[in-house]
Design an enzyme around this catalytic site. Structure first.
Site, PDB file in Angstrom:
ATOM      1  N   HIS A  72      -6.563   4.884  18.768  1.00  0.00           N
ATOM      2  CA  HIS A  72      -6.035   5.684  18.157  1.00  0.00           C
ATOM      3  C   HIS A  72      -6.346   5.599  16.589  1.00  0.00           C
ATOM      4  CE1 HIS A  72      -2.107   8.660  17.200  1.00  0.00           C
ATOM      5  NE2 HIS A  72      -2.238   8.115  15.489  1.00  0.00           N
ATOM      6  N   GLU A  73      -5.686   4.509  16.083  1.00  0.00           N
ATOM      7  CA  GLU A  73      -6.057   4.195  14.379  1.00  0.00           C
ATOM      8  C   GLU A  73      -7.840   4.290  14.484  1.00  0.00           C
ATOM      9  OE1 GLU A  73      -3.225   4.296  13.067  1.00  0.00           O
ATOM     10  OE2 GLU A  73      -1.710   4.012  14.394  1.00  0.00           O
TER      11      GLU A  73
ATOM     12  N   HIS B  75      -0.667   2.312  11.030  1.00  0.00           N
ATOM     13  CA  HIS B  75      -1.330   3.020   9.882  1.00  0.00           C
ATOM     14  C   HIS B  75      -2.808   2.926   9.733  1.00  0.00           C
ATOM     15  CE1 HIS B  75       1.180   1.069   6.398  1.00  0.00           C
ATOM     16  NE2 HIS B  75      -0.013   0.870   6.711  1.00  0.00           N
TER      17      HIS B  75
ATOM     18  N   ASP C 131      -9.228   2.266   6.469  1.00  0.00           N
ATOM     19  CA  ASP C 131      -8.888   0.368   7.011  1.00  0.00           C
ATOM     20  C   ASP C 131      -7.696   0.684   7.496  1.00  0.00           C
ATOM     21  OD1 ASP C 131     -10.738  -0.200   4.707  1.00  0.00           O
ATOM     22  OD2 ASP C 131      -9.168  -1.475   3.473  1.00  0.00           O
TER      23      ASP C 131
ATOM     24  N   HIS D  76      -8.488   7.795  12.615  1.00  0.00           N
ATOM     25  CA  HIS D  76      -7.737   8.318  11.580  1.00  0.00           C
ATOM     26  C   HIS D  76      -9.257   7.806  11.058  1.00  0.00           C
ATOM     27  CE1 HIS D  76      -4.322  10.158  12.707  1.00  0.00           C
ATOM     28  NE2 HIS D  76      -2.910   8.340  13.218  1.00  0.00           N
TER      29      HIS D  76
ATOM     30  N   GLY E 128       8.933  -3.538  11.139  1.00  0.00           N
ATOM     31  CA  GLY E 128       9.572  -4.360  11.253  1.00  0.00           C
ATOM     32  C   GLY E 128       9.319  -4.032  13.109  1.00  0.00           C
TER      33      GLY E 128
ATOM     34  N   HIS F  63      -3.438  14.133  13.631  1.00  0.00           N
ATOM     35  CA  HIS F  63      -3.035  14.205  14.201  1.00  0.00           C
ATOM     36  C   HIS F  63      -2.930  14.950  15.225  1.00  0.00           C
ATOM     37  CE1 HIS F  63      -0.217  10.318  13.189  1.00  0.00           C
ATOM     38  NE2 HIS F  63      -0.976   9.950  14.047  1.00  0.00           N
TER      39      HIS F  63
ATOM     40  N   ASP G  85       1.001  -1.076   0.080  1.00  0.00           N
ATOM     41  CA  ASP G  85      -0.034  -0.482   0.129  1.00  0.00           C
ATOM     42  C   ASP G  85       1.002   1.145   0.170  1.00  0.00           C
ATOM     43  OD1 ASP G  85       0.841   0.283   2.322  1.00  0.00           O
ATOM     44  OD2 ASP G  85      -0.814   0.503   3.768  1.00  0.00           O
TER      45      ASP G  85
HETATM   46 ZN   LIG Z   1      -1.022  -1.101   5.695  1.00  0.00          ZN
HETATM   47 ZN   LIG Z   2      -1.609   8.431  14.198  1.00  0.00          ZN
END
Ligand SMILES: [Zn+2]
Ligand SMILES: [Zn+2]
Length: 504
Positions: free
Chosen positions: A231-232, A196, A207, A235, A189, A241, A183
């Site tokens: 948090h995600e 995200h 997504d 979004h 890692g 943020h 994406d």
């Molecule tokens: Zn992704």
């Molecule tokens: Zn964020």
């Protein structure tokens, strides 16, 4: 001055030299070696990713630079400053150790400077989500429960409903991925970027992707999945943020043990701005009002602890701190955990810097911690009885370090104790604060040296004290040194009014 009287007793030589006052800030900056090449590269990538730094464009703009280090004297400095302001660091534009430490904290993969604007939001109020793939860190049912709880944080304040789908198409697809997952934003890692999400929209819009290489947990070991999901999901609803370090939408991972995760006042305000107010919200506010980040303009502001740190003065409150740098008028707020390891507790009792040993000491309850160069020293926390306190003393209210005389005064209740930093032992027994420091109302909250005067903090007051004359020279609001700006004041007032309007 106290150190002069000490100097006259000493023979010239080594001891005299070490007893001299500290060098001025300019001098103490000299031995600073500067960031390594690897750190510079890391910082460039970080600023490119999170602050819109464009190396090519910068290079074109570059004019002849006599120092030959043009990257650091052109656009990059501005980006460092923007990042420093966002995280409440002194905006020096330099890649200081602190700045690099904050950059290296685990965080969300989205940019800090893109303002999405209020137009990007879902046009419906019932949203479907699907948990896809198979790389779950634990059982599917546990992952389900965690995500349901994270959605509930948002649906309890805004008029939104989230429905889980097992097979059919869903608005929001949640999945775990390793590394490059096609994406355009590969994961890195362990550590670094944790997850995200995509803004509301069709296809990949809304997504949420989690880095499957992280050590996900449901407590305070590794990374707490609930905290990152909350948090995600913000979004996925269209929130950017927030630079408010108390907000769930703050980009740095900041889950702490024993901290109950809640949307902050700022998160609530932001999501309600997009979607309106949930009918359940008024009763929720009565039961459990969203926590507000301490505001330096609050006339009732008090401090847990205050300390010197090299040329700065640090003010601690709850999970947060302000850093006052002599060269900058603005004092930004940041999380204690954005600079030091999570092992430094919140709601501290006292903090002081021992410059001679280059150590910061933190006190909370009967324990204390020592840090050197942002790192915890081994063998800590230790019990304050190790410093020579009798067992009846269970906590320290404040610590005042005398840089040049190598001793520290601890304040406990209405008593004070003199601790010899060289002998590492208490110098005599407890004395009454009202006798040693006439005019200072014990117990106090915090004490610190600033420009030759001792500042004692109690409640919302700051007692400026002349230790030669042994008297209080002025009393002012505790927050005066943080130099509250009018702009921020207005914002707070507006915020409060809105919150009141939304209450019953
Ligand atoms: Zn992704
Ligand atoms: Zn964020």
């Amino acid at each position: 001055m106290l150190w002069l009287s000490l100097l006259t007793l000493l023979m010239p030589g080594q001891t005299l030299v070490t007893a001299l006052p500290l060098p001025a800030p300019e001098m103490s900056k000299q031995p600073h070696a500067g960031p390594s090449e690897a750190d510079k590269e890391f910082a460039k990538e970080y600023l490119q990713h999170f602050y819109g730094y464009q190396p090519k464009a910068e290079r074109q703009k570059r004019t002849a630079d006599p120092d030959g280090d043009a990257d650091w004297t052109t656009g990059l400095c501005d980006k460092v400053q923007t990042m420093q302001r966002f995280f409440g660091l002194p905006p020096t534009g330099e890649l200081t150790k602190d700045t690099l430490a904050v950059m290296k904290r685990p965080r969300c993969g989205l940019s800090d400077v893109e303002r999405f604007g209020e137009t990007i939001r879902w046009k419906k109020t019932t949203l479907s989500y699907r948990i896809a793939g198979h790389k779950f860190p634990t059982s599917a049912s546990k992952v389900n429960r965690t995500f349901r709880a994270a959605w509930k944080l948002w649906s309890s304040v805004a008029p939104l409903k989230f429905r889980k789908r097992n097979r059919r198409e869903a608005d929001i697809v949640i999945s775990f991925h390793n590394g490059d997952h096609k994406d355009g934003s590969p994961f890195d890692g362990q550590g670094g970027i944790l997850a995200h999400a995509f803004l509301p929209g069709s296809g990949i819009g809304g997504d949420v992707h989690f880095d499957a290489d992280e050590d996900w947990s449901f407590n305070s070991t590794g990374f707490n999945l609930f905290a990152v999901a909350a948090h995600e999901f913000g979004h996925a609803l269209g929130l950017p943020h927030s630079s408010d370090p108390g907000a769930i939408m703050y980009p740095a991972y900041s889950f702490a043990p024993n901290y109950e995760l809640q949307l902050s006042f700022r998160d609530v305000k932001d999501v309600q701005h997009l979607y309106g107010i949930s009918p359940n919200f008024p009763s929720l506010v009565l039961k459990k009002p969203p926590p507000r980040t301490p505001d330096k303009c609050d006339p009732d502001l008090s401090f847990d602890a205050v300390t010197e740190l090299q040329q700065e003065v640090l003010f601690f409150k709850d999970r947060f701190m302000w850093r006052k740098h002599p060269q900058f008028e603005e004092t930004g707020i940041t999380l204690i955990s954005s600079l030091w390891p999570d092992t430094v507790p919140s709601h501290l009792d006292a903090v002081y810097e021992n410059v001679g040993r280059n150590v910061l000491t933190f006190f909370k309850g009967h324990q204390y911690w020592e840090l050197r160069q942002l790192k915890m020293e081994e063998g800590f926390p230790r019990n304050i009885s190790d410093l020579g306190f009798p067992s009846r003393i269970q906590s320290v209210d404040a610590a005042l370090h005398f840089r040049n005389d190598r001793y520290t005064v601890f304040f406990t209740g209405n008593e004070c104790w003199r601790y010899d930093e060289q002998q590492k032992m208490m110098d005599g027994s407890a004395m009454l604060t009202e006798q040693q420091w006439p005019g200072i109302p014990a117990p106090i909250d915090a004490a610190v040296f600033i420009e030759g005067f001792v500042h004692f903090f109690k409640g919302n007051l700051n007692y400026k004290y002349d230790s030669n004359l042994k008297r209080v020279v002025s009393i002012s609001p505790a927050n005066e040194l943080l130099e509250c700006e009018k702009e921020e004041d207005n914002e707070t007032v507006t915020g409060r009014r809105e919150m009141k309007e939304s209450s019953p």
